[in-house]
Design a protein around this motif. Structure first.
Motif, PDB file in Angstrom:
ATOM      1  N   THR A  48      36.120  29.494  52.053  1.00  0.00           N
ATOM      2  CA  THR A  48      36.121  30.906  52.417  1.00  0.00           C
ATOM      3  C   THR A  48      37.555  31.392  52.580  1.00  0.00           C
ATOM      4  OG1 THR A  48      35.936  30.333  54.764  1.00  0.00           O
ATOM      5  CG2 THR A  48      33.895  30.798  53.569  1.00  0.00           C
ATOM      6  N   PRO A  49      37.827  32.659  52.245  1.00  0.00           N
ATOM      7  CA  PRO A  49      39.196  33.161  52.356  1.00  0.00           C
ATOM      8  C   PRO A  49      39.622  33.325  53.807  1.00  0.00           C
ATOM      9  CG  PRO A  49      37.699  34.920  51.713  1.00  0.00           C
ATOM     10  CD  PRO A  49      36.896  33.658  51.695  1.00  0.00           C
ATOM     11  N   GLU A  50      40.872  32.993  54.072  1.00  0.00           N
ATOM     12  CA  GLU A  50      41.474  33.219  55.381  1.00  0.00           C
ATOM     13  C   GLU A  50      42.631  34.209  55.303  1.00  0.00           C
ATOM     14  OE1 GLU A  50      42.527  29.585  57.265  1.00  0.00           O
ATOM     15  OE2 GLU A  50      40.458  28.825  57.346  1.00  0.00           O
ATOM     16  N   ILE A  51      43.213  34.337  54.110  1.00  0.00           N
ATOM     17  CA  ILE A  51      44.235  35.347  53.848  1.00  0.00           C
ATOM     18  C   ILE A  51      43.799  36.115  52.602  1.00  0.00           C
ATOM     19  CG2 ILE A  51      46.648  35.812  53.308  1.00  0.00           C
ATOM     20  CD1 ILE A  51      47.372  33.139  54.547  1.00  0.00           C
ATOM     21  N   VAL A  52      43.653  37.415  52.710  1.00  0.00           N
ATOM     22  CA  VAL A  52      43.227  38.244  51.585  1.00  0.00           C
ATOM     23  C   VAL A  52      44.436  39.021  51.073  1.00  0.00           C
ATOM     24  CG1 VAL A  52      41.747  40.124  50.816  1.00  0.00           C
ATOM     25  CG2 VAL A  52      40.869  38.421  52.432  1.00  0.00           C
ATOM     26  N   ILE A  53      44.910  38.660  49.880  1.00  0.00           N
ATOM     27  CA  ILE A  53      46.076  39.318  49.292  1.00  0.00           C
ATOM     28  C   ILE A  53      45.673  40.583  48.535  1.00  0.00           C
ATOM     29  CG2 ILE A  53      47.989  39.041  47.671  1.00  0.00           C
ATOM     30  CD1 ILE A  53      48.222  37.418  50.258  1.00  0.00           C
ATOM     31  N   GLU A  54      44.556  40.530  47.827  1.00  0.00           N
ATOM     32  CA  GLU A  54      44.088  41.671  47.037  1.00  0.00           C
ATOM     33  C   GLU A  54      42.575  41.698  47.072  1.00  0.00           C
ATOM     34  OE1 GLU A  54      44.261  44.908  45.793  1.00  0.00           O
ATOM     35  OE2 GLU A  54      46.217  44.150  45.151  1.00  0.00           O
ATOM     36  N   ILE A  55      42.034  42.911  47.048  1.00  0.00           N
ATOM     37  CA  ILE A  55      40.588  43.085  47.075  1.00  0.00           C
ATOM     38  C   ILE A  55      40.245  44.316  46.244  1.00  0.00           C
ATOM     39  CG2 ILE A  55      40.630  44.454  49.205  1.00  0.00           C
ATOM     40  CD1 ILE A  55      38.117  42.874  50.076  1.00  0.00           C
ATOM     41  N   LYS A  56      39.281  44.189  45.312  1.00  0.00           N
ATOM     42  CA  LYS A  56      38.966  45.300  44.409  1.00  0.00           C
ATOM     43  C   LYS A  56      37.475  45.367  44.131  1.00  0.00           C
ATOM     44  CE  LYS A  56      43.350  45.521  41.847  1.00  0.00           C
ATOM     45  NZ  LYS A  56      43.989  45.475  40.502  1.00  0.00           N
ATOM     46  N   TRP A  57      36.946  46.575  44.237  1.00  0.00           N
ATOM     47  CA  TRP A  57      35.561  46.809  43.868  1.00  0.00           C
ATOM     48  C   TRP A  57      35.386  46.709  42.354  1.00  0.00           C
ATOM     49  CZ3 TRP A  57      31.635  47.271  47.276  1.00  0.00           C
ATOM     50  CH2 TRP A  57      31.923  47.668  48.581  1.00  0.00           C
ATOM     51  N   HIS A  58      34.191  46.298  41.942  1.00  0.00           N
ATOM     52  CA  HIS A  58      33.770  46.420  40.548  1.00  0.00           C
ATOM     53  C   HIS A  58      33.840  47.894  40.153  1.00  0.00           C
ATOM     54  CE1 HIS A  58      30.739  46.760  37.327  1.00  0.00           C
ATOM     55  NE2 HIS A  58      30.957  45.491  37.072  1.00  0.00           N
ATOM     56  N   PRO A  59      34.159  48.233  38.902  1.00  0.00           N
ATOM     57  CA  PRO A  59      34.319  49.644  38.512  1.00  0.00           C
ATOM     58  C   PRO A  59      33.093  50.513  38.773  1.00  0.00           C
ATOM     59  CG  PRO A  59      35.225  48.212  36.825  1.00  0.00           C
ATOM     60  CD  PRO A  59      34.527  47.317  37.804  1.00  0.00           C
ATOM     61  N   ARG A  60      31.899  49.920  38.854  1.00  0.00           N
ATOM     62  CA  ARG A  60      30.693  50.682  39.197  1.00  0.00           C
ATOM     63  C   ARG A  60      30.164  50.293  40.579  1.00  0.00           C
ATOM     64  NH1 ARG A  60      29.847  49.026  34.024  1.00  0.00           N
ATOM     65  NH2 ARG A  60      28.381  47.421  34.703  1.00  0.00           N
ATOM     66  N   SER A  77      47.232  37.243  40.137  1.00  0.00           N
ATOM     67  CA  SER A  77      46.877  38.659  40.092  1.00  0.00           C
ATOM     68  C   SER A  77      45.676  38.806  39.176  1.00  0.00           C
ATOM     69  CB  SER A  77      48.054  39.487  39.563  1.00  0.00           C
ATOM     70  OG  SER A  77      47.710  40.841  39.467  1.00  0.00           O
ATOM     71  N   ALA A  78      44.815  39.758  39.467  1.00  0.00           N
ATOM     72  CA  ALA A  78      43.628  39.964  38.639  1.00  0.00           C
ATOM     73  C   ALA A  78      43.283  41.442  38.592  1.00  0.00           C
ATOM     74  CB  ALA A  78      42.445  39.155  39.181  1.00  0.00           C
ATOM     75  N   ASP A  79      42.515  41.821  37.574  1.00  0.00           N
ATOM     76  CA  ASP A  79      42.107  43.219  37.428  1.00  0.00           C
ATOM     77  C   ASP A  79      40.827  43.280  36.611  1.00  0.00           C
ATOM     78  OD1 ASP A  79      42.213  45.935  37.760  1.00  0.00           O
ATOM     79  OD2 ASP A  79      43.781  46.286  36.283  1.00  0.00           O
ATOM     80  N   TRP A  80      39.888  44.132  37.047  1.00  0.00           N
ATOM     81  CA  TRP A  80      38.651  44.342  36.301  1.00  0.00           C
ATOM     82  C   TRP A  80      38.920  45.099  35.007  1.00  0.00           C
ATOM     83  CZ3 TRP A  80      34.177  42.274  38.086  1.00  0.00           C
ATOM     84  CH2 TRP A  80      34.027  42.035  39.455  1.00  0.00           C
ATOM     85  N   SER A  81      38.178  44.797  33.966  1.00  0.00           N
ATOM     86  CA  SER A  81      38.145  45.688  32.803  1.00  0.00           C
ATOM     87  C   SER A  81      37.375  46.943  33.202  1.00  0.00           C
ATOM     88  CB  SER A  81      37.463  44.999  31.615  1.00  0.00           C
ATOM     89  OG  SER A  81      36.098  44.731  31.903  1.00  0.00           O
ATOM     90  N   PRO A  82      37.599  48.071  32.532  1.00  0.00           N
ATOM     91  CA  PRO A  82      36.927  49.309  32.929  1.00  0.00           C
ATOM     92  C   PRO A  82      35.401  49.233  32.933  1.00  0.00           C
ATOM     93  CG  PRO A  82      38.780  49.817  31.508  1.00  0.00           C
ATOM     94  CD  PRO A  82      38.633  48.324  31.491  1.00  0.00           C
ATOM     95  N   ASP A  83      34.810  48.378  32.071  1.00  0.00           N
ATOM     96  CA  ASP A  83      33.355  48.265  32.072  1.00  0.00           C
ATOM     97  C   ASP A  83      32.850  47.149  32.986  1.00  0.00           C
ATOM     98  OD1 ASP A  83      34.010  45.963  30.698  1.00  0.00           O
ATOM     99  OD2 ASP A  83      32.941  46.494  28.854  1.00  0.00           O
ATOM    100  N   GLY A  84      33.758  46.438  33.637  1.00  0.00           N
ATOM    101  CA  GLY A  84      33.376  45.426  34.604  1.00  0.00           C
ATOM    102  C   GLY A  84      32.859  44.131  34.024  1.00  0.00           C
TER     103      GLY A  84
END
Length: 417
Positions: free
Chosen positions: A35-47, A84-91
């Motif tokens: 489980t995460p203890e330090i959250v560097i980045e957090i992102k919702w799915h595009p939908r 580093s990570a990033d969703w594609s626009p369609d998820g």
């Protein structure tokens, strides 16, 4: 390197200019009991159909956690170091380092032969951004990995690069105290915005504005300096108009430095998250600070859901004790919250209201359903029936449904239902 430059580099982790040394990323699917203890980045799915968390679990264990629409952990992906990570626009895909991966399996679909990791997707998902060399950004085909075109950035190597949501511009954070806005088509200079050591630079969803936070020295006795700083300093946030470079608003005298900025995707509002757990919300139409909340201690990251109903926040668990003694009397408690990972990842609705419910509806409920729901949410007494209709309706997408139900649940809790 000055302390201000260190701050800039630390809090622009997702920008492509900071990924020069991104090599082959050692990684593996692993058991989901980490489980995460330090959250560097957090992102919702595009939908809004889930989210990912990037951070560290137990000491030395870095990775990416994927959560589904119900915010249940479905997959943990261990990496050798911070990524580093990033969703594609369609998820359906994730950009991780130089790799593009399938979201369901996290299998590598392709690896770019670029100088850096991937720093963003075009609005249609057909291209991704990465450095070709020290003077040229490259737009690569996201299905083949082929270089589509390169864009010159000039003689200076920027500290960071941020691609506008409409795909038309790059913001280049230059090392000489300014940010250049250039065309993503040919590198032509559009305008220059004076900003020295911005923190959390962020485009608005419509690409019309840029916002950034700043920390500057002040003379002793200056009002509204940071209450816990060892020497007098002022924290503020400025918003600029993209094409003219003109200042639109400045929010000054903040009690904590916003390290992350996020725009509400449905309203003219800007939110800022400070490490002490403080969440600011500013109204861009009036130019006024609306509220200050404290949703979680040691707040590191945040993101609005795509329809604006919920905010996800991430923390640094071992740092929370440092901020427990800082009261921030000006801050309100959020009125609704839900732990996803206890004390580390939390969903909040700072100020639930029927107006917020209407805003989410207008953002994502199909027209064919719109006539069914309003009568059920005209008053708090109808919210149980409203929630039933939302759950039963198959035309409402899962991310939209999750936002609506969360806001309705928050309102019912306040009404004692």
């Amino acid at each position: 390197m000055s302390s201000k430059r260190v701050v800039l580099r630390f809090f622009t982790l997702t920008f492509v200019a900071l990924l020069w040394t991104a090599g082959d990323m050692g990684s593996s699917l692993a058991q989901a009991d980490e489980t995460p203890e330090i959250v560097i980045e957090i992102k919702w799915h595009p939908r809004g159909e889930g989210l990912f968390v990037i951070g560290r679990g137990s000491p030395g264990v870095w990775g990416l956690w994927l959560f589904d629409t119900n915010l249940q952990l479905v997959r943990f992906f261990q990496t050798e170091s911070q990524i580093s990570a990033d969703w594609s626009p369609d998820g359906t895909r994730l950009a991780m380092g130089r790799d593009i991966r399938d979201v369901q399996t996290l299998d590598v679909l392709l690896t770019l032969s670029s100088r850096s990791g991937i720093g963003g997707w075009s609005p249609d998902g057909a291209q991704v951004l990465a450095w070709v060399d020290e003077r040229n950004l490259g737009l690569y085909d996201s299905n083949t990995g082929a270089l589509v075109r390169s864009v010159p950035t000039g003689e200076m190597i920027p500290d960071a690069v941020l691609w506008s949501p409409d795909g038309e511009y790059f913001a280049l954070l230059q090392p000489i105290g300014r940010t250049d806005i250039i065309s993503a088509q040919d590198g032509r200079l559009i305008t220059t915005v004076p900003m020295e050591y911005p923190i959390g630079l962020r485009w608005s969803p419509d690409s019309r504005y840029l916002a950034a936070a700043f920390l500057t020295d002040a003379e002793p006795g200056t009002p509204n300096t940071l209450p816990y700083a060892p020497s007098p300093k002022i924290a503020f946030v400025t918003v600029w108009e993209t094409l003219s470079g003109g200042t639109v608003h400045t929010f000054s005298g903040l009690p904590a430095v916003p390290l992350r900025l996020r725009w509400n995707p449905q309203k003219p509002e800007l939110a800022g998250a400070a490490g002490e757990g403080v969440l600011y919300i500013w109204n861009l139409e009036t130019g006024q600070q609306m509220e200050i909340y404290r949703p979680i201690l040691a707040l590191i990251s945040m993101d609005y859901s795509p329809y604006g109903g919920r905010v996800i926040v991430g923390s640094w668990k071992s740092r929370q004790v440092i901020y427990e003694t800082q009261p921030f009397a000006m801050a309100n408690s959020v009125r609704w919250s839900q732990d996803i990972v206890a004390d580390v990842v939390r969903v909040v609705i700072p100020d639930p209201s029927l107006e917020l419910l209407e805003s989410v509806e207008s953002a994502c409920v199909p027209i064919t359903v719109a006539d069914v729901l309003p009568a059920a949410r005209e008053s708090a007494q109808d919210l149980n029936r409203y929630a039933e209709l939302v759950r039963e309706n198959t035309e409402i997408g899962p991310g939209c449904r999750a936002d609506l139900l969360a806001v309705a649940e928050a309102l019912m809790a306040e009404a004692g239902q």
